[in-house]
Design a protein around this motif. Structure first.
Motif, short mmCIF file in Angstrom:
data_model
loop_
_atom_site.label_atom_id
_atom_site.label_comp_id
_atom_site.label_asym_id
_atom_site.label_seq_id
_atom_site.Cartn_x
_atom_site.Cartn_y
_atom_site.Cartn_z
N VAL A 131 -32.41 66.04 79.71
CA VAL A 131 -31.03 66.22 80.19
C VAL A 131 -30.12 66.60 79.03
N LYS A 132 -30.27 65.89 77.92
CA LYS A 132 -29.43 66.17 76.75
C LYS A 132 -29.67 67.60 76.26
N GLN A 133 -30.91 68.04 76.28
CA GLN A 133 -31.20 69.42 75.87
C GLN A 133 -30.54 70.42 76.81
N LYS A 134 -30.56 70.11 78.10
CA LYS A 134 -29.88 71.00 79.07
C LYS A 134 -28.38 71.05 78.80
N LEU A 135 -27.81 69.91 78.43
CA LEU A 135 -26.36 69.87 78.16
C LEU A 135 -26.00 70.67 76.91
N LYS A 136 -26.96 70.83 76.00
CA LYS A 136 -26.70 71.63 74.81
C LYS A 136 -26.54 73.11 75.13
N GLU A 137 -26.81 73.48 76.38
CA GLU A 137 -26.62 74.87 76.81
C GLU A 137 -25.19 75.11 77.31
N VAL A 138 -24.39 74.06 77.36
CA VAL A 138 -23.00 74.18 77.82
C VAL A 138 -22.09 74.25 76.59
N TYR A 139 -21.41 75.37 76.47
CA TYR A 139 -20.57 75.61 75.29
C TYR A 139 -19.10 75.57 75.65
N ASP A 140 -18.31 74.99 74.75
CA ASP A 140 -16.86 75.09 74.87
C ASP A 140 -16.51 76.55 74.61
N PRO A 141 -15.90 77.23 75.57
CA PRO A 141 -15.67 78.68 75.40
C PRO A 141 -14.67 79.02 74.31
N ILE A 169 -14.27 77.15 71.40
CA ILE A 169 -14.76 76.73 70.09
C ILE A 169 -16.12 77.33 69.77
N GLY A 170 -16.93 77.58 70.79
CA GLY A 170 -18.24 78.16 70.56
C GLY A 170 -19.30 77.17 70.11
N VAL A 171 -19.09 75.90 70.40
CA VAL A 171 -20.06 74.85 70.08
C VAL A 171 -20.39 74.12 71.37
N VAL A 175 -22.60 68.73 73.48
CA VAL A 175 -23.30 67.61 72.83
C VAL A 175 -22.94 67.56 71.35
N ASP A 176 -23.05 68.70 70.68
CA ASP A 176 -22.74 68.73 69.25
C ASP A 176 -21.25 68.54 68.97
N LEU A 177 -20.41 68.83 69.96
CA LEU A 177 -18.98 68.55 69.80
C LEU A 177 -18.66 67.06 69.92
N GLY A 178 -19.64 66.29 70.40
CA GLY A 178 -19.42 64.86 70.58
C GLY A 178 -18.65 64.53 71.84
N LEU A 179 -18.70 65.43 72.81
CA LEU A 179 -17.96 65.20 74.05
C LEU A 179 -18.73 64.34 75.05
N ILE A 180 -20.03 64.19 74.87
CA ILE A 180 -20.84 63.41 75.80
C ILE A 180 -20.93 61.97 75.28
N TYR A 181 -20.39 61.05 76.03
CA TYR A 181 -20.38 59.65 75.60
C TYR A 181 -21.54 58.84 76.17
N LEU A 232 -16.72 62.78 65.66
CA LEU A 232 -17.80 62.65 66.66
C LEU A 232 -18.72 63.86 66.68
N MET A 233 -18.33 64.93 66.01
CA MET A 233 -19.16 66.14 66.02
C MET A 233 -20.42 65.93 65.18
N SER A 234 -21.46 66.65 65.54
CA SER A 234 -22.69 66.62 64.75
C SER A 234 -22.43 67.32 63.41
N ASP A 235 -23.32 67.08 62.46
CA ASP A 235 -23.18 67.75 61.16
C ASP A 235 -23.24 69.26 61.32
N GLU A 236 -24.08 69.73 62.26
CA GLU A 236 -24.20 71.17 62.49
C GLU A 236 -22.89 71.76 63.01
N ALA A 237 -22.24 71.04 63.92
CA ALA A 237 -20.97 71.51 64.46
C ALA A 237 -19.88 71.51 63.39
N LYS A 238 -19.86 70.46 62.57
CA LYS A 238 -18.87 70.41 61.49
C LYS A 238 -19.06 71.57 60.53
#
Length: 99
Positions: A6-16, A18-20, A23-29, A87-93
């Motif tokens: 499920v988490k991998q599927k959510l990584k396919e959803v991008y903030d239009p 920001i382009g991240v 999950v990596d934005l830290g929006l999923i609690y 809350l962002m991942s290191d990759e997003a930062k």
């Protein structure tokens, strides 16, 4: 249901804007399966007035429903705790040149 899928599927959803991905934005609690086939997700937005609020939460529900064993996915948008850039991942930062 495999919550890591499920988490991998959510990584396919991008903030239009920001382009991240969300999950990596830290929006999923929270991602949990309180009943078989039913998925409950808690997420937040970067700001309460985020113009992508409905689009992002619907995209998260749709993406989560693509995982094997998910019959229904429901997103609740929460504001506590409030989102912070920490809350962002290191990759997003790194991608956003933050910090």
């Amino acid at each position: 249901m495999d919550l890591s899928e499920v988490k991998q599927k959510l990584k396919e959803v991008y903030d239009p804007e920001i382009g991240v991905n969300v999950v990596d934005l830290g929006l999923i609690y929270k991602i949990e399966e309180p009943d078989e086939g039913y998925l409950h997700i808690e997420m937040t937005m970067t700001t309460p007035g985020c113009p992508a609020h409905d689009t992002l939460s619907e995209a998260v529900e749709w993406a989560a429903a693509q995982a094997f064993g998910v019959g229904l996915a429901k997103v609740d948008v929460v504001w506590d705790p409030p989102w912070t850039p920490e809350l962002m991942s290191d990759e997003a930062k790194q991608f956003l040149n933050f910090g």
